[in-house]
Design an enzyme around this catalytic site. Structure first.
Site, PDB file in Angstrom:
ATOM      1  N   ARG A 182       7.990 -44.558  29.405  1.00 14.89           N
ATOM      2  CA  ARG A 182       7.515 -45.775  30.044  1.00 14.89           C
ATOM      3  C   ARG A 182       6.241 -46.220  29.318  1.00 14.89           C
ATOM      4  O   ARG A 182       5.540 -45.415  28.705  1.00 14.89           O
ATOM      5  CB  ARG A 182       7.202 -45.521  31.523  1.00 14.89           C
ATOM      6  CG  ARG A 182       8.394 -45.013  32.347  1.00 14.89           C
ATOM      7  CD  ARG A 182       7.963 -44.728  33.778  1.00 14.89           C
ATOM      8  NE  ARG A 182       9.074 -44.302  34.614  1.00 14.89           N
ATOM      9  CZ  ARG A 182       9.379 -43.023  34.883  1.00 14.89           C
ATOM     10  NH1 ARG A 182       8.635 -42.049  34.368  1.00 14.89           N
ATOM     11  NH2 ARG A 182      10.398 -42.726  35.660  1.00 14.89           N
ATOM     12  N   LYS A 186       4.926 -41.456  37.197  1.00 11.95           N
ATOM     13  CA  LYS A 186       5.610 -41.985  38.365  1.00 11.95           C
ATOM     14  C   LYS A 186       6.124 -40.844  39.229  1.00 11.95           C
ATOM     15  O   LYS A 186       6.604 -39.842  38.726  1.00 11.95           O
ATOM     16  CB  LYS A 186       6.783 -42.868  37.912  1.00 11.95           C
ATOM     17  CG  LYS A 186       7.334 -43.781  38.985  1.00 11.95           C
ATOM     18  CD  LYS A 186       8.363 -44.725  38.370  1.00 11.95           C
ATOM     19  CE  LYS A 186       8.896 -45.693  39.409  1.00 11.95           C
ATOM     20  NZ  LYS A 186       9.915 -46.607  38.836  1.00 11.95           N
ATOM     21  N   HIS A 188      10.127 -52.903  27.940  1.00  8.19           N
ATOM     22  CA  HIS A 188      10.678 -51.789  28.717  1.00  8.19           C
ATOM     23  C   HIS A 188      12.144 -51.530  28.369  1.00  8.19           C
ATOM     24  O   HIS A 188      12.656 -50.431  28.593  1.00  8.19           O
ATOM     25  CB  HIS A 188      10.543 -52.071  30.217  1.00  8.19           C
ATOM     26  CG  HIS A 188      10.873 -50.907  31.084  1.00  8.19           C
ATOM     27  ND1 HIS A 188      10.147 -49.725  31.097  1.00  8.19           N
ATOM     28  CD2 HIS A 188      11.881 -50.720  31.982  1.00  8.19           C
ATOM     29  CE1 HIS A 188      10.676 -48.874  31.969  1.00  8.19           C
ATOM     30  NE2 HIS A 188      11.727 -49.451  32.512  1.00  8.19           N
ATOM     31  N   ARG A 239      13.207 -48.409  26.360  1.00  3.78           N
ATOM     32  CA  ARG A 239      13.509 -47.174  27.106  1.00  3.78           C
ATOM     33  C   ARG A 239      14.964 -47.178  27.568  1.00  3.78           C
ATOM     34  O   ARG A 239      15.666 -46.174  27.448  1.00  3.78           O
ATOM     35  CB  ARG A 239      12.553 -47.058  28.291  1.00  3.78           C
ATOM     36  CG  ARG A 239      12.855 -45.937  29.287  1.00  3.78           C
ATOM     37  CD  ARG A 239      11.740 -45.899  30.314  1.00  3.78           C
ATOM     38  NE  ARG A 239      12.103 -45.265  31.566  1.00  3.78           N
ATOM     39  CZ  ARG A 239      11.976 -43.959  31.825  1.00  3.78           C
ATOM     40  NH1 ARG A 239      11.524 -43.152  30.886  1.00  3.78           N
ATOM     41  NH2 ARG A 239      12.310 -43.473  33.011  1.00  3.78           N
ATOM     42  N   HIS A 264      13.189 -39.304  35.820  1.00  2.00           N
ATOM     43  CA  HIS A 264      13.754 -39.924  37.011  1.00  2.00           C
ATOM     44  C   HIS A 264      13.642 -38.980  38.196  1.00  2.00           C
ATOM     45  O   HIS A 264      13.712 -37.756  38.043  1.00  2.00           O
ATOM     46  CB  HIS A 264      15.226 -40.291  36.791  1.00  2.00           C
ATOM     47  CG  HIS A 264      15.405 -41.471  35.899  1.00  2.00           C
ATOM     48  ND1 HIS A 264      16.576 -41.732  35.211  1.00  2.00           N
ATOM     49  CD2 HIS A 264      14.565 -42.483  35.566  1.00  2.00           C
ATOM     50  CE1 HIS A 264      16.448 -42.839  34.510  1.00  2.00           C
ATOM     51  NE2 HIS A 264      15.237 -43.312  34.709  1.00  2.00           N
ATOM     52  N   TYR A 293      23.126 -46.132  33.760  1.00  2.00           N
ATOM     53  CA  TYR A 293      23.324 -46.375  32.335  1.00  2.00           C
ATOM     54  C   TYR A 293      24.785 -46.181  31.916  1.00  2.00           C
ATOM     55  O   TYR A 293      25.167 -46.575  30.815  1.00  2.00           O
ATOM     56  CB  TYR A 293      22.443 -45.432  31.512  1.00  2.00           C
ATOM     57  CG  TYR A 293      20.966 -45.677  31.695  1.00  2.00           C
ATOM     58  CD1 TYR A 293      20.401 -46.904  31.379  1.00  2.00           C
ATOM     59  CD2 TYR A 293      20.132 -44.687  32.188  1.00  2.00           C
ATOM     60  CE1 TYR A 293      19.053 -47.138  31.552  1.00  2.00           C
ATOM     61  CE2 TYR A 293      18.771 -44.907  32.363  1.00  2.00           C
ATOM     62  CZ  TYR A 293      18.244 -46.136  32.046  1.00  2.00           C
ATOM     63  OH  TYR A 293      16.905 -46.369  32.208  1.00  2.00           O
TER      64      TYR A 293
END
Length: 316
Positions: free
Chosen positions: A146, A171, A248, A251, A282, A291
């Site tokens: 990120r 995160k 972004h 990524r 994640h 994805y």
């Protein structure tokens, strides 16, 4: 118990359980402007909630977030006896459809990462030099980081002996180790002398990527540089994706290209998904599974795998 005190306790409770909850806390504080914070929780009316949720035009994610922050608070308040009912409207707000990310092609990536093109985009730049900018782009794509993770990296976070990056308290308050491939490791190793020649701070707490004056890279500066780079490289949005490709999306492209390569290699993608999820940082597999249906090339590889399995093959 008053609404104000109950909200304060809820914010403390959320943070004690590992949530940053900065945006949620701000929204709840703003809600007190629509309801009497000194009244009991049960005194809040549906009309006050609707006034807080109101907005013009189609539903936005900000208005949706306000609803779910209030819903979370009232679940907490009711479960702990702070309230006996929820004033939220019965029907939940429906999320607007998400625009799919832009997945860069290999050719587009070559154009975006070409040193000459990057140098052209930074000609005359006061702070962000071309080498630092390109190193940042390679970290976003080559390690799937990120933006905030890449720009927070310090020299202590970069282990070029083991070729590992330490991503700290990002995160979801999680830290993780991110191994990098030999090509990206070489890029980072070559960048270190550039930092020294630029007389940037060399302490362990110093930012790996910095402006010429040593300050941390600002998102506005980098975004402006990326917009200029896209124009020079001729990279534009296409049908089915975002109209304007984002920083972004590097990524997202990393993740999709990993999955596509695994399918081509005949790897067990379902077994490797948790690995990719951990690598990307994640919180669960749902953030990674999206994805699987992102590009025609990836779907083609998945279809070929299924056809092989249906025909009696192995490794499906």
């Amino acid at each position: 118990m008053t609404l104000r005190v109950a909200i304060e306790q809820y914010i403390v409770w959320r943070k004690a359980h590992g949530a940053k909850f900065t945006a949620g806390a701000n929204l709840l504080s703003r809600f007190l402007g629509h309801a009497d914070g000194d009244a009991e929780c049960d005194a809040v009316s549906t009309a006050q909630v609707l006034a807080f949720l109101s907005g013009k035009g189609r539903l936005t994610r900000h208005r949706e977030n306000k609803y779910y922050v209030l819903a979370g608070f009232w679940r907490y308040a009711i479960s702990r006896g702070r309230a006996t009912r929820s004033p939220l409207p019965n029907s939940e707000l429906k999320s607007p459809p998400r625009t799919p990310p832009y997945i860069y092609s290999r050719d587009e990536l070559r154009r975006l990462l070409d040193p000459t093109t990057v140098a052209s985009s930074r000609r005359g730049a006061v702070q962000l030099d071309a080498v630092t900018f390109r190193t940042l782009l390679l970290l976003l794509y080559g390690a799937g980081l990120r933006f905030g993770e890449a720009t927070r990296l310090t020299l202590a976070d970069v282990d070029l002996t083991e070729d590992v990056l330490t991503i700290r308290a990002t995160k979801f308050y999680k830290s993780r180790l991110v191994p990098v491939g030999p090509r990206l490791a070489t890029v980072l190793a070559n960048y270190m002398p550039v930092r020294r020649r630029g007389r940037l701070a060399q302490g362990d707490a110093s930012f790996l990527l910095a402006n010429r004056n040593g300050t941390r890279l600002a998102s506005s500066t980098v975004q402006e540089a990326f917009d200029a780079l896209r124009r020079i490289a001729g990279v534009h949005g296409t049908a089915g994706g975002r109209r304007i490709p984002r920083l972004h999306d590097l990524r997202h492209s990393f993740a999709v290209h990993c999955l596509t390569a695994w399918y081509r290699q005949g790897a067990n993608v379902q077994r490797l998904l948790p690995v990719l999820s951990t690598y990307l940082g994640h919180s669960d597999l749902e953030g990674t599974k999206i994805y699987l249906s992102m590009t025609p090339e990836l779907l083609q590889q998945a279809s070929l795998r299924f056809a092989h399995y249906a025909g009696g093959g192995v490794n499906a």
